[in-house]
Design a protein around this motif. Structure first.
Motif, PDB file in Angstrom:
ATOM      1  N   VAL A   9       0.831  -1.195   0.000  1.00 48.05           N
ATOM      2  CA  VAL A   9       0.000   0.000   0.000  1.00 48.05           C
ATOM      3  C   VAL A   9       0.868   1.247   0.000  1.00 48.05           C
ATOM      4  O   VAL A   9       1.778   1.379   0.805  1.00 48.05           O
ATOM      5  N   GLN A  10       0.550   2.145  -0.931  1.00 41.93           N
ATOM      6  CA  GLN A  10       1.239   3.430  -1.009  1.00 41.93           C
ATOM      7  C   GLN A  10       0.370   4.460  -0.299  1.00 41.93           C
ATOM      8  O   GLN A  10      -0.810   4.611  -0.618  1.00 41.93           O
ATOM      9  N   ALA A  11       0.948   5.150   0.654  1.00 45.09           N
ATOM     10  CA  ALA A  11       0.211   6.159   1.417  1.00 45.09           C
ATOM     11  C   ALA A  11      -0.232   7.298   0.509  1.00 45.09           C
ATOM     12  O   ALA A  11       0.437   7.618  -0.470  1.00 45.09           O
ATOM     13  N   PRO A  12      -1.356   7.937   0.831  1.00 48.03           N
ATOM     14  CA  PRO A  12      -1.813   9.074   0.037  1.00 48.03           C
ATOM     15  C   PRO A  12      -0.827  10.234   0.135  1.00 48.03           C
ATOM     16  O   PRO A  12      -0.087  10.339   1.114  1.00 48.03           O
ATOM     17  N   THR A  13      -0.838  11.084  -0.870  1.00 51.30           N
ATOM     18  CA  THR A  13       0.127  12.176  -0.923  1.00 51.30           C
ATOM     19  C   THR A  13      -0.235  13.349  -0.025  1.00 51.30           C
ATOM     20  O   THR A  13       0.642  14.014   0.490  1.00 51.30           O
ATOM     21  N   GLY A  14      -1.499  13.622   0.196  1.00 50.32           N
ATOM     22  CA  GLY A  14      -1.894  14.752   1.028  1.00 50.32           C
ATOM     23  C   GLY A  14      -2.614  14.304   2.272  1.00 50.32           C
ATOM     24  O   GLY A  14      -3.111  13.184   2.355  1.00 50.32           O
ATOM     25  N   ARG A  15      -2.677  15.184   3.266  1.00 50.22           N
ATOM     26  CA  ARG A  15      -3.353  14.858   4.523  1.00 50.22           C
ATOM     27  C   ARG A  15      -4.811  14.491   4.299  1.00 50.22           C
ATOM     28  O   ARG A  15      -5.334  13.591   4.907  1.00 50.22           O
ATOM     29  N   GLY A  16      -5.478  15.222   3.430  1.00 51.29           N
ATOM     30  CA  GLY A  16      -6.895  14.988   3.201  1.00 51.29           C
ATOM     31  C   GLY A  16      -7.174  13.984   2.104  1.00 51.29           C
ATOM     32  O   GLY A  16      -8.321  13.650   1.854  1.00 51.29           O
ATOM     33  N   ALA A  17      -6.121  13.512   1.429  1.00 45.65           N
ATOM     34  CA  ALA A  17      -6.323  12.573   0.326  1.00 45.65           C
ATOM     35  C   ALA A  17      -6.845  11.252   0.863  1.00 45.65           C
ATOM     36  O   ALA A  17      -6.292  10.698   1.798  1.00 45.65           O
ATOM     37  N   GLY A  18      -7.907  10.764   0.260  1.00 46.96           N
ATOM     38  CA  GLY A  18      -8.513   9.537   0.732  1.00 46.96           C
ATOM     39  C   GLY A  18      -8.254   8.348  -0.160  1.00 46.96           C
ATOM     40  O   GLY A  18      -8.880   7.315  -0.002  1.00 46.96           O
ATOM     41  N   MET A  19      -7.324   8.469  -1.114  1.00 45.75           N
ATOM     42  CA  MET A  19      -7.080   7.383  -2.049  1.00 45.75           C
ATOM     43  C   MET A  19      -5.749   6.713  -1.750  1.00 45.75           C
ATOM     44  O   MET A  19      -4.729   7.358  -1.623  1.00 45.75           O
ATOM     45  N   LEU A  20      -5.812   5.379  -1.620  1.00 48.37           N
ATOM     46  CA  LEU A  20      -4.606   4.583  -1.423  1.00 48.37           C
ATOM     47  C   LEU A  20      -4.247   3.919  -2.743  1.00 48.37           C
ATOM     48  O   LEU A  20      -5.114   3.349  -3.406  1.00 48.37           O
ATOM     49  N   GLY A  21      -2.979   3.984  -3.111  1.00 51.85           N
ATOM     50  CA  GLY A  21      -2.481   3.230  -4.257  1.00 51.85           C
ATOM     51  C   GLY A  21      -2.072   1.854  -3.753  1.00 51.85           C
ATOM     52  O   GLY A  21      -1.358   1.744  -2.764  1.00 51.85           O
ATOM     53  N   VAL A  22      -2.553   0.805  -4.413  1.00 50.12           N
ATOM     54  CA  VAL A  22      -2.322  -0.560  -3.934  1.00 50.12           C
ATOM     55  C   VAL A  22      -1.759  -1.421  -5.054  1.00 50.12           C
ATOM     56  O   VAL A  22      -2.309  -1.444  -6.154  1.00 50.12           O
ATOM     57  N   ARG A  23      -0.674  -2.114  -4.745  1.00 51.46           N
ATOM     58  CA  ARG A  23      -0.143  -3.130  -5.657  1.00 51.46           C
ATOM     59  C   ARG A  23      -0.554  -4.473  -5.086  1.00 51.46           C
ATOM     60  O   ARG A  23      -0.233  -4.803  -3.959  1.00 51.46           O
ATOM     61  N   THR A  24      -1.294  -5.244  -5.895  1.00 52.09           N
ATOM     62  CA  THR A  24      -1.793  -6.540  -5.444  1.00 52.09           C
ATOM     63  C   THR A  24      -0.671  -7.576  -5.507  1.00 52.09           C
ATOM     64  O   THR A  24       0.370  -7.319  -6.126  1.00 52.09           O
ATOM     65  N   PRO A  25      -0.869  -8.744  -4.919  1.00 53.03           N
ATOM     66  CA  PRO A  25       0.162  -9.788  -4.962  1.00 53.03           C
ATOM     67  C   PRO A  25       0.557 -10.199  -6.386  1.00 53.03           C
ATOM     68  O   PRO A  25       1.677 -10.652  -6.601  1.00 53.03           O
ATOM     69  N   THR A  26      -0.340 -10.008  -7.361  1.00 51.56           N
ATOM     70  CA  THR A  26      -0.012 -10.362  -8.748  1.00 51.56           C
ATOM     71  C   THR A  26       0.590  -9.191  -9.515  1.00 51.56           C
ATOM     72  O   THR A  26       0.869  -9.316 -10.701  1.00 51.56           O
ATOM     73  N   GLY A  27       0.756  -8.044  -8.841  1.00 53.19           N
ATOM     74  CA  GLY A  27       1.375  -6.886  -9.473  1.00 53.19           C
ATOM     75  C   GLY A  27       0.409  -5.884 -10.080  1.00 53.19           C
ATOM     76  O   GLY A  27       0.817  -4.868 -10.626  1.00 53.19           O
ATOM     77  N   ARG A  28      -0.878  -6.143  -9.983  1.00 48.80           N
ATOM     78  CA  ARG A  28      -1.888  -5.227 -10.515  1.00 48.80           C
ATOM     79  C   ARG A  28      -1.961  -3.987  -9.628  1.00 48.80           C
ATOM     80  O   ARG A  28      -1.872  -4.084  -8.401  1.00 48.80           O
TER      81      ARG A  28
END
Length: 159
Positions: free
Chosen positions: A39-58
């Motif tokens: 899981v990649q943390a959101p860039t801003g304090r108020g940002a509610g979107m997490l960037g996620v790399r799944t086990p298969t790389g998606r």
């Protein structure tokens, strides 16, 4: 039962808005990491979107909303356009001792059908942007049960 409910509600009421957001993000991150995601943390304090790399790389996007029972989780249609790699995660702070996590694919038909508890509002002629939402009233919670997090569903969504 009422004493327990009040103690639980009091616990959540002591948290600031930023603490509630952090609690929700941390819970979603913990659950995703438990099934092998990065899981990649959101860039801003108020940002509610997490960037996620799944086990298969998606790569997928998970939009997190932390709410109390009776609340309304909302995402603008501009940012939360339906896509196979986009999910809404609702962390519900209610009567249970621990928060309850729901994960809803952005492509689920309920968004477009706008059948309770899901909403599809274009807000034409209003200042607010078009939005997708989920009502978190007590009466709406049974309709969300099929989206409640469990490891099997998590591995299915985030493969």
């Amino acid at each position: 039962m009422a004493a327990r409910r009040n103690a639980t509600e009091d616990r959540w009421s002591e948290l600031s808005r930023s603490e509630l957001i952090a609690l929700g993000r941390a819970l979603v991150t913990e659950r995703l990491e438990s099934i092998g995601c990065t899981v990649q943390a959101p860039t801003g304090r108020g940002a509610g979107m997490l960037g996620v790399r799944t086990p298969t790389g998606r790569m997928v996007e998970v939009f997190v909303s932390t709410q109390r029972v009776g609340g309304y989780a909302v995402w603008t249609k501009r940012r939360f356009a339906p896509a196979e790699d986009r999910y809404a995660a609702v962390v519900l702070l209610g009567e249970a001792e621990e928060p309850v996590l729901y994960v809803v694919p952005s492509t689920t038909p309920e968004w477009h059908d706008a059948a309770g508890p899901f909403t599809n509002r274009d807000n034409v002629g209003k200042k607010s942007e078009a939005e997708w939402g989920i009502s978190l009233a007590h009466s709406s919670l049974p309709a969300l049960e099929r989206f409640a997090w469990d490891a099997r569903r998590g591995r299915e969504y985030f493969r």
